[in-house]
Each structure stands twice: as structure tokens, then as C-alpha cells.
Design an enzyme around this catalytic site. Structure first.
Site, mmCIF file in Angstrom:
data_model
loop_
_atom_site.group_PDB
_atom_site.id
_atom_site.type_symbol
_atom_site.label_atom_id
_atom_site.label_comp_id
_atom_site.label_asym_id
_atom_site.label_seq_id
_atom_site.Cartn_x
_atom_site.Cartn_y
_atom_site.Cartn_z
ATOM 1 N N ARG A 1 -4.815 -3.563 1.982
ATOM 2 C CA ARG A 1 -5.698 -4.663 1.597
ATOM 3 C C ARG A 1 -6.677 -4.962 2.732
ATOM 4 O O ARG A 1 -6.387 -4.654 3.899
ATOM 5 C CB ARG A 1 -4.883 -5.916 1.262
ATOM 6 C CG ARG A 1 -4.117 -6.498 2.442
ATOM 7 C CD ARG A 1 -3.463 -7.825 2.070
ATOM 8 N NE ARG A 1 -2.423 -7.665 1.082
ATOM 9 C CZ ARG A 1 -1.120 -7.556 1.366
ATOM 10 N NH1 ARG A 1 -0.717 -7.560 2.629
ATOM 11 N NH2 ARG A 1 -0.239 -7.429 0.411
ATOM 12 N N ASP B 1 -9.410 -4.083 -2.500
ATOM 13 C CA ASP B 1 -9.139 -5.492 -2.751
ATOM 14 C C ASP B 1 -8.720 -5.629 -4.203
ATOM 15 O O ASP B 1 -9.564 -5.597 -5.114
ATOM 16 C CB ASP B 1 -10.385 -6.323 -2.460
ATOM 17 C CG ASP B 1 -10.105 -7.826 -2.545
ATOM 18 O OD1 ASP B 1 -9.001 -8.199 -3.010
ATOM 19 O OD2 ASP B 1 -10.983 -8.616 -2.145
ATOM 20 N N LEU B 2 -7.423 -5.769 -4.435
ATOM 21 C CA LEU B 2 -6.898 -5.815 -5.800
ATOM 22 C C LEU B 2 -7.263 -7.109 -6.520
ATOM 23 O O LEU B 2 -7.036 -7.225 -7.726
ATOM 24 C CB LEU B 2 -5.380 -5.630 -5.779
ATOM 25 C CG LEU B 2 -4.861 -4.322 -5.190
ATOM 26 C CD1 LEU B 2 -3.350 -4.248 -5.302
ATOM 27 C CD2 LEU B 2 -5.507 -3.123 -5.868
ATOM 28 N N HIS C 1 14.932 -12.559 3.920
ATOM 29 C CA HIS C 1 14.856 -11.427 4.841
ATOM 30 C C HIS C 1 16.201 -10.717 4.854
ATOM 31 O O HIS C 1 17.200 -11.211 4.326
ATOM 32 C CB HIS C 1 14.483 -11.886 6.249
ATOM 33 C CG HIS C 1 13.022 -12.197 6.402
ATOM 34 N ND1 HIS C 1 12.043 -11.225 6.332
ATOM 35 C CD2 HIS C 1 12.360 -13.368 6.606
ATOM 36 C CE1 HIS C 1 10.859 -11.775 6.490
ATOM 37 N NE2 HIS C 1 11.022 -13.077 6.655
ATOM 38 N N ASP D 1 17.512 -3.818 4.911
ATOM 39 C CA ASP D 1 16.210 -3.293 4.517
ATOM 40 C C ASP D 1 16.225 -1.786 4.267
ATOM 41 O O ASP D 1 15.697 -1.307 3.262
ATOM 42 C CB ASP D 1 15.168 -3.586 5.598
ATOM 43 C CG ASP D 1 14.647 -5.009 5.537
ATOM 44 O OD1 ASP D 1 14.975 -5.724 4.572
ATOM 45 O OD2 ASP D 1 13.915 -5.409 6.457
#
Length: 390
Positions: free
Chosen positions: A50, A75-76, A141, A171
């Protein structure tokens, strides 16, 4: 550009996933790592960055999870940027996104919109909490995900709080690796006769919980106590844990089997000690650990490493991240690479016929627009990139 490094074996280093096209929507954590793994194995991964720079907060040139990828900036939130991204999706086999549930739908690049353009697309969703459930829309997280899964409660001493194992357990092990397994399984289905694409919902809470399968089995069988520091594999057993050395270093001991334990005691200097408590009775474990700990404190880590070198005692020095690449075994295997002055882990696992490789350094945002526009036959990308690249 980094020199290409074959992980092992012959062939051109392009990996078993050569020809697989992946679109990665920019994110941090498990999504980028999963995309890196696919890229290491030869997939053509195009990262859609982005405008505004790196999300990780470090120099993009140092972000190893972006190696072997290519990047375009879109840029979505604009019509043209979204249409360009959907055009990439039309040509892709896999898409990876790591947003909260509903975000890509609101942007117009959710599963329904993408699979309407490409029915065979495998749409990978990487989150902590998953797509459904009371916490699905909440922030989180790694540490919180492994906390509720029971995995965090396994790590740490009996008399203290659990410790945070970086973000490796949640993660990457519970998240990225499960996502990759799901993506490849779904891709296999999509490419089979009559197969279609589908959505892969990879949640860290699911993967981390799944990792505890053996422990749950032991718990049900009465062979595991539901508390830290009281079991065979959680540091409770004195023959499976870590010990301080004279210089402040540590040694890891994994002498589980009786024959390995005998070898361990012999080299430690306790093999002939008839007063040593039996390891078979957990009631003796505290006293036995104290005896073993006292021996380890007599020498430095390097001295003990030399003592146990070449034995089946299952003892190893605890190395830091900086030290690990210099370990003789890892050096001999090429487990780490030195490329462009940067030490990094080599691709894994290894393939005899189609090895993976580090082909290119971390992709800088927007650096590959011309290449992607050419290779994916999307000339409109060039104009959009000039508008969006900072």
C-alpha cells in the site's frame, strides 16, 4: 541483487512450486512469512504493497520475509487500484491476506469478489482468532493466541510465569505453517478434475491448539500433569531441560532414553555415583536436578560442548541467534546463508530434484511493477504504480 543459492541438490533452484502464482496483500507477521515460504519453494509471489511504506517499521531492504518476492504498490481504496489488484487475482492461483474479518470484503477484494473473477483461486485468510467466534473481530497478538490455546502455559518454570517464546510458536508455527499446508492442499484440490477454489481459514488459535495434540493424548492417558515443570518434556524431568554453566552459558539436555541417559551421566562424571537418585521416580527429580546442575556449573559452555562432542548423550550448547550460523553442523549443511553481507536462514525443507533457493533480496515496495506488468500481462499496472509509489 543477492547471488542465487540452491538449498540443496541439482536443478535450477527454482523449487517445486515453479509456475504457481501468488498474490500477497501487504501485512505483517504470519502472512508475509507464509508467502516467503511459498516464494522460497519457487512460487511467483507478487506482494501488493500500500502507499505509505513498510508496515513492519524496519528498512524494507532488511525484511527477510520479503525475499524471493516481487512488489507492486496499489491503493486498494481507489477504483483503479482495486481493479488492478483484481486483475492480478484473475491470473493467480493463491491469494494471501491477513486482515481482520470483513476488511477485504469492504475493500471489494474479499473471497466472493475474487472467486467470481477466478473460480479456481485458493483464498488464504491468516488471522489470530479466525473468521468466526466471539473474539474474531478483536485485536490480538501471538502471545494472546497461544495463551488461550494452552500452548503458552507449557513454557516456563514451575515456580514462575510462562515465558514468551518470541512469536515462533504462534505466528509462525501455529499460523504460517498451517496456512501453507492449507493453501497447498486446497491448490491440489483446485487442480484436480472437477476441483474448485476455496477459502482457507487459518487461525493461530487453531494451529497452536493442534500442535498440542500429543500432549492432550498424554493428558488423557494420565501421563501428563496439567501444570508446568512437572512433566517429561516441559523441563520437569532433570534429564530433559537446560542447565547453567560456569561462564553464564547454558547446555540443553535431552537424554530421554535409558541408553542415552547412561552415556550422559558417564560423560558428566556421575556414571559411577551410587548415591545418585533414580530418575524413574518423579519424587527424586528435584534432588537429581540439583546434582546435575552442580556438575554443569564446574565448566564453561564450550568445555562441556567438547566433552559431549560426538556422543549420543543428546546434549547441545544453547546458542544465540548470532552464534547459530557458526555451529559446525549447521555450517556444514548450509543451514544459514551469507548474502549481500546479511546472514539469513536458507530455504527449508530440501528437495532432491527441485531445490528451493534465495534468488532475490527482500522486495522493495513497488520495485517490480514493470516486471510484473510484463510477466502477468497487465500493462495498466505501470501507470497506477507511478501514481501510488511514494
Amino acid at each position: 541483487m543477492a547471488a542465487e543459492h540452491d538449498a540443496t541438490g541439482p536443478a535450477d533452484g527454482r523449487g517445486p512450486l515453479q509456475g504457481v502464482r501468488v498474490v500477497e496483500l501487504v501485512g505483517i507477521g504470519p502472512g508475509p512469512f507464509a508467502a516467503m515460504l511459498l516464494a522460497d519453494l519457487g512460487a511467483d509471489v507478487v506482494r501488493v504493497d500500500r502507499p505509505g511504506g513498510s508496515a513492519l517499521g524496519i528498512d524494507p531492504a532488511q525484511d527477510l520475509t520479503n525475499r524471493n518476492k516481487r512488489s507492486v504498490v496499489l491503493d486498494l481504496k481507489t477504483h483503479d487500484g482495486l481493479q488492478a489488484a483484481l486483475a492480478l487475482v484473475e491470473r493467480a492461483d493463491i491469494l494471501i491476506e491477513g486482515n481482520r474479518p470483513g476488511v477485504t470484503e469492504r475493500l471489494g477484494i474479499g473471497p466472493d469478489a475474487c472467486r467470481a473473477r477466478n473460480p479456481r483461486l485458493v483464498y488464504g485468510r491468516m488471522t489470530g482468532w479466525g473468521q468466526q467466534g466471539p473474539l474474531a473481530s478483536r485485536a490480538g497478538h501471538d502471545l494472546g493466541y497461544i495463551a488461550v490455546s494452552g500452548a503458552l502455559g507449557l513454557a516456563g518454570p514451575a515456580g514462575g510465569p510462562p515465558y514468551a517464546p518470541a512469536n515462533l510458536l504462534g505466528d509462525y508455527a501455529g499460523g504460517s505453517l498451517y496456512l501453507v499446508v492449507g493453501l497447498l492442499a486446497a491448490l491440489h484440490h483446485a487442480r484436480s478434475p472437477g476441483g474448485t477454489g476455496q477459502v482457507v481459514d487459518a487461525a493461530v488459535v487453531d494451529g497452536a491448539s493442534h500442535l498440542t495434540s500429543m500432549i492432550h493424548g498424554m493428558l488423557a492417558a494420565g501421563a501428563w500433569q496439567d501444570r508446568r515443570g512437572a512433566n517429561l518434556l516441559d523441563g520437569g524431568a532433570p534429564f530433559y531441560g537446560t542447565y547453567d554453566t560456569a561462564d553464564g552459558g547454558h547446555m540443553a539436555v535431552g537424554a530421554l532414553e535409558p541408553s542415552f541417559y547412561e552415556e550422559f551421566l558417564r560423560l558428566l562424571g556421575l556414571g559411577e555415583d551410587t548415591t545418585l537418585p533414580s530418575r524413574d521416580d518423579p519424587a527424586n527429580w528435584t534432588a537429581l536436578r540439583e546434582r546435575i546442575a552442580a556438575r554443569f556449573r564446574l565448566r564453561t559452555r564450550d568445555e562441556w560442548t567438547e566433552v559431549f562432542d560426538g556422543s549420543d548423550a543428546c546434549v547441545a550448547p544453547v546458542l544465540s541467534l548470532a552464534e547459530a550460523p557458526r555451529h559446525p553442523h549447521l555450517a556444514a549443511r548450509g543451514t544459514f546463508l551469507e548474502l549481500d553481507g546479511r546472514t539469513q536462514p536458507a530455504p527449508a525443507p530440501r528437495f532432491s530434484a527441485t531445490p528451493g533457493a534465495v534468488r532475490t533480496p527482500p522486495a522493495l515496495p513497488g520495485a517490480h511493477t514493470a516486471e510484473v506488468a510484463r510477466d502477468w500481462e497487465l500493462p495498466d499496472l505501470l501507470a497506477l504504480d507511478k501514481e501510488a509509489t511514494p
